[in-house]
Design an enzyme around this catalytic site. Sequence first.
Site, PDB file in Angstrom:
ATOM      1  N   GLY A  33       0.856  -1.683  -0.316  1.00 53.17           N
ATOM      2  CA  GLY A  33      -0.334  -0.380  -0.126  1.00 53.17           C
ATOM      3  C   GLY A  33       1.104   1.341   0.116  1.00 53.17           C
ATOM      4  CG  ASN A  34      -0.156   4.341  -1.558  1.00 48.56           C
ATOM      5  OD1 ASN A  34      -1.030   5.461  -1.367  1.00 48.56           O
ATOM      6  ND2 ASN A  34      -0.893   3.938  -2.431  1.00 48.56           N
ATOM      7  NE  ARG A  35       3.714   8.070   5.080  1.00 51.22           N
ATOM      8  CZ  ARG A  35       4.963   9.204   4.806  1.00 51.22           C
ATOM      9  NH1 ARG A  35       6.265   9.273   4.842  1.00 51.22           N
ATOM     10  NH2 ARG A  35       4.172  10.189   6.203  1.00 51.22           N
TER      11      ARG A  35
END
Length: 229
Positions: A33-35
Amino acid sequence: NVMAARGQDLAGRHVVVSAGGTREFLDPVRYLGNRSSGRQGFALAEAAIARGARVTVVAANVTLPRPAGAHVVDVVSTQELRDQMHLAASDADAVVMAAAPADFRPAEFVDAKIKKAPDGVAPQIHLVENPDILVELVAARTSKRPVIVGFAAETGDATASVIEHARAKLARKGCDLLVVNDVSAGKVFGQDDNEAVLLGADGSVTEFAHGPKSALAHQIWDAVVHRLD
Ligand code: CTP
Ligand code: CA
């Protein structure tokens, strides 16, 4: 007053905003995933509602309160985001890709939780590239509608400045506008404030002052409205 100045200039328009960050599952419990928090996308939705638009938000894993009055479609992966964006964009006047899609996904999903090997050898994860939704939305367009806006978080490096990278990205994507965040200082993710430069496919450059994401959202819609008229 911001509202008085802009009025209902998106009345009768359908706008579509993607928000958040996609997740690509490896097994039932793990993902890449990412932020991205979804704050900017939700701020765009709220600003468009205030200006009278019908708003569809395609939200990837956003845990924030829903923008009141928006139609929110929840997705998890980049492929789901892509499918929902194509559906929503088909009758849209404007589309803003504020989401951060994962660029790659695991080549395979393992149905059972991946176990540690007894010999301590780390597993290899093979990745395949995800579709570029922005490029696809531009390609699917048969007229000047919808107006299509991309986002880019860039850092300068030895080969090019932030703006040079962003100009090249805008040309690659083929969209009308690109909102560029300089993330060299690493202070954009999850923050309430944002500062950005807006690049137009027509060569225009607009610098937005540092301010809340709601103010940036209104400035982005100003540029969109200008192109809708
Ligand atoms: N985007 C998209 N589909 C993807 C990846 C990105 O639609 N698979 C959109 C993002 O929502 C954003 C814009 O493209 O509006 C730019 O995203 P960015 O990650 O900066 O572009 P990439 O082409 O993935 O380039 P990079 O290698 O810098 O990550
Ligand atoms: Ca990317």
